[in-house]
Design an enzyme around this catalytic site. Structure first.
Site: not given
Ligand code: UD1
Length: 416
Positions: A117, A397, A305, A122-126, A22-23, A93
């Site tokens: 989920c 899902r 996961d 789950r911020p997207i600042d990066q 899936k991912n 997501r």
């Molecule tokens: C993806 C997977 C999810 C898995 C996760 C970690 C998908 C669709 N989902 O989620 O199943 O649990 O990887 O292996 O592929 N973070 C920040 N800022 C950012 C982005 C992330 O602080 O801009 C933090 C998140 O809050 C979290 C950590 O980094 O604590 C890991 O997040 P990330 O690897 O980005 O997970 P996802 O891509 O959301």
């Protein structure tokens, strides 16, 4: 609302075929936006995230045919602009990958904030930091993320947090930027490599995926391709844990054993027999198991996961296991559901202390998210009596044909 009902106690024995990941599938399907040609994506899991993504692709103007045999034909030439202001983005997501792909091809993209989920803030600042470093302007207003740029120019980006999503999104955005982009402290998960391989098959030039430094040389244009998605390491890991939990014996087929090493290592430490073959793994759980400690980490560490499925297993393993969740902010909500089944688990911040009990007891429980649902299925398979799991839309899902796969290997399970 559909429910899954399990009568626990059966050992799972036989063979199970693992579906596409899936991912990896979700960003690859969205990655077809990078070109204006036709792509065929194969080995797709038939799950609701994939069918919802087919709808999303149609909504932005792609011609899409999703075949029940697990492939999708996508023609992206008629997409005029990448705008998706619709609640459907909240279903998953991965809808945020439209940002990187749309920005790369159209230099402008608007997407409603993504869902997925509920496992923390789950911020997207990066992601945003990466887009801005490439020259984009990013605005978030009323829940809509808008990115635009006159042109994208390669840059050096250091990720403050190892993020799968940010790594993939920045890779996508940089594929057609001028010059070279370097992502430092990149995530190394197998699906990062799969997405990079897909983009390279379309004519991209990405090197180093799978290490923590990824170099993307911008190319002028990408073309269509046929691509087959890698097997789902999380689905495979879930069945490995199920074999151990039911003292069963499963041959888990269509896997890449090296992707499962963190799980294999931990199961072996508990006393489970795991034998690796070329593209399958045999798991024999018919032994007395030992408690262990687990710390979730980015790949190649133990995957967050699989933390939830693993805790379900540990809840009946004699002794005390300490589970430290370092990746997701609040991924212990399901523990209250396990407690309804008799589990003895206490949570303090990001640490769960699991004291193994002799047997769980069937109960009515609720899947609070995708992997929590998997954990409750495992608990139900082990428990005395009947377990009724509600809100299984979360499970659907991410797990293809879970009930029929489980029936084939001996579980007493039905969906009603
Ligand atoms: C993806 C997977 C999810 C898995 C996760 C970690 C998908 C669709 N989902 O989620 O199943 O649990 O990887 O292996 O592929 N973070 C920040 N800022 C950012 C982005 C992330 O602080 O801009 C933090 C998140 O809050 C979290 C950590 O980094 O604590 C890991 O997040 P990330 O690897 O980005 O997970 P996802 O891509 O959301």
């Amino acid at each position: 609302m559909d429910k899954v009902i399990i009568k626990g106690g059966n050992k799972l024995i036989g063979e199970v075929n693992i579906s596409g990941f899936k991912n990896a599938a979700l960003p690859i399907i969205i990655g077809t936006v990078l070109s204006s040609d036709k792509c065929r994506i194969e080995n797709l899991p038939m799950i609701s995230d994939v069918s919802n993504l087919a709808k999303i692709m149609k909504m932005i103007g792609a011609d899409v045919y999703l075949d029940e045999n697990g492939f999708m034909d996508i023609d992206t030439k008629n997409i005029q602009k990448c705008v998706l202001i619709d609640e459907i983005t909240r279903k998953m997501r991965a809808s945020y990958y439209l940002l990187g792909a749309g920005l790369s091809r159209f230099k402008e993209v608007e997407v409603l904030y993504p869902g997925g989920c509920d496992i923390g803030s789950r911020p997207i600042d990066q992601h945003i930091k990466g887009f801005e470093a490439l020259g984009a302007k990013v605005e978030i207003k009323h829940g809509v993320i808008k990115c635009s740029a006159d042109k994208l120019v390669g840059s050096k980006i250091y990720l403050d947090v190892v993020s799968v999503g940010a790594t993939i999104n920045i890779m996508m955005a940089a594929t057609m930027a001028e010059g070279t982009t370097i992502i430092e402290n990149a995530a190394k998960e197998p699906h990062i490599v799969d997405v990079a391989n897909f983009i390279n098959t379309m004519g991209g030039d990405i090197r180093g995926a799978g290490t923590d430094v990824i170099k993307i040389n911008g190319v002028e244009k990408l073309h269509g391709c046929n691509y087959s998605v890698i097997p789902d390491q999380i689905e495979a890991g879930t069945y490995m844990i199920m074999a151990a939990a039911t003292k069963g014996n499963l041959l888990i087929k269509n896997v890449i054993p090296v992707h499962l090493e963190p799980v294999t290592a931990k199961l072996r430490e508990m006393g489970v027999e795991v034998i690796e073959y070329g593209d399958s793994i045999q798991v024999n759980g018919d032994f007395d198991l030992k408690s262990i400690n687990i710390k979730t980490l980015p790949y190649p560490g133990f995957p967050t996961d699989l933390q939830q499925p693993m805790v379900a297993l540990l809840s009946t393993v004699e002794g005390t296991s300490i589970v430290n969740e370092t990746v997701s902010e609040s991924r212990f909500k399901y523990i209250d559901e396990l407690k309804r089944m008799g589990a003895n688990i206490s949570v303090d911040g990001n640490t769960a202390v699991v004291k193994g009990i002799y047997k769980l007891m069937g109960a009515e429980v609720r899947a609070t998210d995708l992997r929590a649902g998997a954990a409750l299925v495992i608990a139900g398979l082990m428990a005395d009596g009947i377990t009724e799991i509600r809100e299984i839309q979360h499970i659907e899902r991410g797990y293809e044909d879970l009930v029929s796969k489980l029936k084939k290997i001996g579980a007493n399970v039905k969906k009603v």
